[in-house]
Design a protein around this motif. Structure first.
Motif, PDB file in Angstrom:
ATOM      1  N   VAL A 214     -50.815 -38.087 -42.795  1.00  0.00           N
ATOM      2  CA  VAL A 214     -52.245 -38.124 -42.883  1.00  0.00           C
ATOM      3  C   VAL A 214     -52.930 -38.089 -41.472  1.00  0.00           C
ATOM      4  O   VAL A 214     -53.895 -37.577 -41.225  1.00  0.00           O
ATOM      5  CB  VAL A 214     -52.823 -39.127 -43.936  1.00  0.00           C
ATOM      6  N   ALA A 215     -52.489 -39.369 -40.768  1.00  0.00           N
ATOM      7  CA  ALA A 215     -53.160 -39.345 -39.449  1.00  0.00           C
ATOM      8  C   ALA A 215     -53.007 -38.191 -38.370  1.00  0.00           C
ATOM      9  O   ALA A 215     -53.827 -37.903 -37.909  1.00  0.00           O
ATOM     10  CB  ALA A 215     -52.466 -40.529 -38.760  1.00  0.00           C
ATOM     11  N   ASN A 225     -62.953 -39.667 -34.756  1.00  0.00           N
ATOM     12  CA  ASN A 225     -63.568 -40.858 -35.664  1.00  0.00           C
ATOM     13  C   ASN A 225     -64.187 -40.373 -36.924  1.00  0.00           C
ATOM     14  O   ASN A 225     -65.294 -40.891 -37.313  1.00  0.00           O
ATOM     15  CB  ASN A 225     -64.663 -41.686 -34.652  1.00  0.00           C
ATOM     16  N   ALA A 226     -63.670 -39.229 -37.413  1.00  0.00           N
ATOM     17  CA  ALA A 226     -64.219 -38.851 -38.753  1.00  0.00           C
ATOM     18  C   ALA A 226     -63.669 -39.385 -39.958  1.00  0.00           C
ATOM     19  O   ALA A 226     -64.087 -39.029 -40.975  1.00  0.00           O
ATOM     20  CB  ALA A 226     -64.466 -37.255 -38.701  1.00  0.00           C
ATOM     21  N   ILE A 227     -62.787 -40.242 -39.873  1.00  0.00           N
ATOM     22  CA  ILE A 227     -62.101 -40.906 -41.050  1.00  0.00           C
ATOM     23  C   ILE A 227     -61.754 -42.428 -40.919  1.00  0.00           C
ATOM     24  O   ILE A 227     -61.452 -42.910 -39.576  1.00  0.00           O
ATOM     25  CB  ILE A 227     -60.912 -40.266 -41.375  1.00  0.00           C
ATOM     26  N   VAL A 232     -57.648 -43.505 -44.660  1.00  0.00           N
ATOM     27  CA  VAL A 232     -56.312 -42.960 -44.479  1.00  0.00           C
ATOM     28  C   VAL A 232     -55.090 -43.772 -45.146  1.00  0.00           C
ATOM     29  O   VAL A 232     -54.297 -43.230 -45.803  1.00  0.00           O
ATOM     30  CB  VAL A 232     -55.792 -43.077 -42.968  1.00  0.00           C
ATOM     31  N   ASP A 233     -55.453 -45.173 -45.167  1.00  0.00           N
ATOM     32  CA  ASP A 233     -54.526 -45.771 -45.881  1.00  0.00           C
ATOM     33  C   ASP A 233     -54.677 -45.790 -47.432  1.00  0.00           C
ATOM     34  O   ASP A 233     -53.370 -45.571 -48.019  1.00  0.00           O
ATOM     35  CB  ASP A 233     -54.836 -47.311 -45.541  1.00  0.00           C
ATOM     36  N   LEU A 234     -55.689 -45.331 -47.989  1.00  0.00           N
ATOM     37  CA  LEU A 234     -55.789 -45.143 -49.194  1.00  0.00           C
ATOM     38  C   LEU A 234     -55.235 -43.777 -49.695  1.00  0.00           C
ATOM     39  O   LEU A 234     -54.673 -43.609 -50.808  1.00  0.00           O
ATOM     40  CB  LEU A 234     -57.358 -45.179 -49.822  1.00  0.00           C
ATOM     41  N   ILE A 235     -55.318 -42.814 -48.682  1.00  0.00           N
ATOM     42  CA  ILE A 235     -54.719 -41.524 -49.078  1.00  0.00           C
ATOM     43  C   ILE A 235     -53.219 -41.561 -49.215  1.00  0.00           C
ATOM     44  O   ILE A 235     -52.766 -41.163 -49.997  1.00  0.00           O
ATOM     45  CB  ILE A 235     -54.992 -40.464 -47.988  1.00  0.00           C
ATOM     46  N   ILE A 249     -52.298 -34.277 -48.230  1.00  0.00           N
ATOM     47  CA  ILE A 249     -53.272 -33.358 -47.334  1.00  0.00           C
ATOM     48  C   ILE A 249     -54.171 -32.830 -48.084  1.00  0.00           C
ATOM     49  O   ILE A 249     -55.335 -32.822 -47.773  1.00  0.00           O
ATOM     50  CB  ILE A 249     -52.179 -32.243 -46.659  1.00  0.00           C
ATOM     51  N   GLU A 250     -53.966 -32.507 -49.467  1.00  0.00           N
ATOM     52  CA  GLU A 250     -55.132 -32.045 -50.356  1.00  0.00           C
ATOM     53  C   GLU A 250     -55.988 -32.903 -50.552  1.00  0.00           C
ATOM     54  O   GLU A 250     -57.230 -32.604 -50.642  1.00  0.00           O
ATOM     55  CB  GLU A 250     -54.238 -31.714 -51.743  1.00  0.00           C
ATOM     56  N   ILE A 251     -55.691 -34.241 -50.695  1.00  0.00           N
ATOM     57  CA  ILE A 251     -56.703 -35.279 -50.863  1.00  0.00           C
ATOM     58  C   ILE A 251     -57.703 -35.401 -49.658  1.00  0.00           C
ATOM     59  O   ILE A 251     -58.792 -35.636 -49.677  1.00  0.00           O
ATOM     60  CB  ILE A 251     -55.977 -36.592 -51.045  1.00  0.00           C
ATOM     61  N   LEU A 252     -56.589 -35.289 -48.429  1.00  0.00           N
ATOM     62  CA  LEU A 252     -57.617 -35.244 -47.326  1.00  0.00           C
ATOM     63  C   LEU A 252     -58.598 -34.522 -46.904  1.00  0.00           C
ATOM     64  O   LEU A 252     -59.851 -34.714 -46.682  1.00  0.00           O
ATOM     65  CB  LEU A 252     -56.614 -35.497 -46.000  1.00  0.00           C
TER      66      LEU A 252
END
Ligand SMILES: Nc1ncnc2c1ncn2[C@@H]1O[C@H](COP(=O)(O)OP(=O)(O)OP(=O)(O)O)[C@@H](O)[C@H]1O
Ligand SMILES: [Mg+2]
Length: 392
Positions: A214-215, A225-227, A232-235, A249-252
């Motif tokens: 995800v990162a 800095n848009a997340i 990130v941890d929760l995804i 990636i879909e959730i992101l």
């Protein structure tokens, strides 16, 4: 209107699309290295090599295969060797002829889609490969779909594909990708073609691995800095249950879109929660795909009986199930087995079966649909049952 929308969190949203292949697949170094070891003789000694990639949903099989093939082609070019590759999605093309046609199309995009036998098409492909002096890696993605439908003959045809003439140069290598074990679906000669040692396993991603994926994707797709780190941890956490990078990636992407809708400028945990709720419906979709014939009929029955109601009794469901069986020419299962079917659907979280409901006295079990409206489910089940019948 346009001047009122805030700055987007995305800088390159296309890098979140399902067919984008990142330069580097984090945590797939072992698999990549094994692929290189297996296929290096293609470049070094002009011989064919075959491998099987296997692992569950969203573990990076397709992406790793594509990245590997792109890198292989580039590396071969540097050695003045011509290697090319083509990927066939066997979910979309599950007959021998449509697979071979797709491969022929790789060199001849305008090749007519009917009028040639498989043998003729293979001969044309061979000519193309000889003329171009190229070795072709054929990737059969979701190969189990093809093998189940058309048998493993095609494997034989594609692997007995040597150049005619004196100089021996093998023309084609194969790579099979499948979630399921394909060895059960291969005949004896194909089993020996794909040695069991040439199997590369893709394990489900762990929480930490998903966080890195995800990162990485966030850096490619999002503004600086848009997340939030917490987001990130929760995804990673919500997708770790499945170990599925596609879901992460879909959730992101959905979370980013929700942030943009609010003009928030930054993705936080609330956006991730919202995205998860939306994505939940696509999980339901994949659960439905895994159902067997009688589970589908049971679900169709419940959907039919539930129109406009909060719940149905098991008696109503069973009656509707018998009607559905009749409609689809299936013999209904006996009463106890029907209970088993209800329990399956309850376990999968598609319906909830509880002892009695509001307004019902005594101890009746009632069934409620959880996430999908009855109307939608009804249509969906019919569509699945109809296409299942066509296949048989
Ligand atoms: N290690 C990784 N690093 C970065 N992105 C990844 C990684 N693994 C998977 N992805 C991404 O996750 C998504 C799903 O991966 P992929 O399509 O390769 O899964 P798969 O194993 O082929 O799943 P399925 O069995 O459902 O076809 C893709 O967008 C892919 O780019
Ligand atoms: Mg895939």
């Amino acid at each position: 209107m346009w001047d009122t929308i805030g700055k987007s969190v995305f800088k390159a949203q296309r890098t979140l699309s399902f067919d984008y292949v990142p330069q580097k697949l984090v945590h797939r170094e072992t698999q990549m290295k094994r692929l290189i070891m297996l296929y290096r003789p293609v470049i070094e000694s002009n011989v064919s090599q075959n491998a099987v990639l296997t692992g569950s949903v969203g573990t990076g099989k397709t992406a790793t295969a594509k990245r590997f093939c792109m890198d292989l082609k580039e590396f071969a070019e540097k050695q003045q060797k011509a290697v090319d590759w083509v990927l066939v999605n066997c979910r979309q093309r599950n007959s021998e002829s449509s697979v071979v046609l797709h491969i022929v199309n790789h060199f001849q995009p305008n090749f007519p889609d009917r009028g040639f036998s498989i043998t003729e098409m293979l001969r044309i492909l061979r000519k193309d490969l000889e003329k171009r002096k190229v070795h072709l890696v054929i990737v059969l993605d979701e190969a189990d779909m093809l093998l189940k439908k058309a048998g493993s003959d095609i494997i034989y045809k594609l692997t007995r594909f040597e150049e005619e003439g004196v100089e021996s140069r093998e023309l084609v290598s194969l790579m099979l990708i499948s979630q399921k074990n394909v060895f059960d679906m291969l005949d004896a000669s194909s089993v020996s073609t794909f040695k069991r040692t040439n199997v590369i396993e893709f394990d489900k991603y762990t929480l930490d691995e998903l966080r890195d994926i995800v990162a990485q994707r966030g850096e490619l797709a999002l503004q600086d800095n848009a997340i939030d780190k917490d987001a990130v941890d929760l995804i990673a956490e919500v997708s770790a249950e499945w170990g599925d990078a596609r879901f992460a990636i879909e959730i992101l992407e959905k979370a980013g879109m929700l942030a943009d809708e609010e003009g928030a400028g930054k993705i936080d945990v609330e956006h991730v929660r919202g995205a998860k709720a939306e994505a939940y419906s696509s999980i339901t979709e994949s659960k439905l795909k895994g159902l067997d014939e009688h589970q589908k009929l049971t679900l169709l029955a419940i959907a039919k009986a539930s129109r406009g109601k909060a719940y149905v009794t098991t008696g109503e469901a069973e009656a509707a199930y018998k009607v559905a069986c009749e409609e689809y020419d299936e013999k209904p299962r006996a009463h106890t087995a029907f209970w088993g079917l209800l329990k399956d659907l309850d376990m999968l979280g598609i319906v909830s079966a509880k002892k009695s409901g509001p307004g019902i006295s005594g101890k009746t079990t009632v069934i409620t649909l959880l996430d999908i409206p009855a109307k939608v489910l009804d249509a969906k089940m019919r569509q699945m049952l109809d296409s299942g019948q066509r296949q048989n």
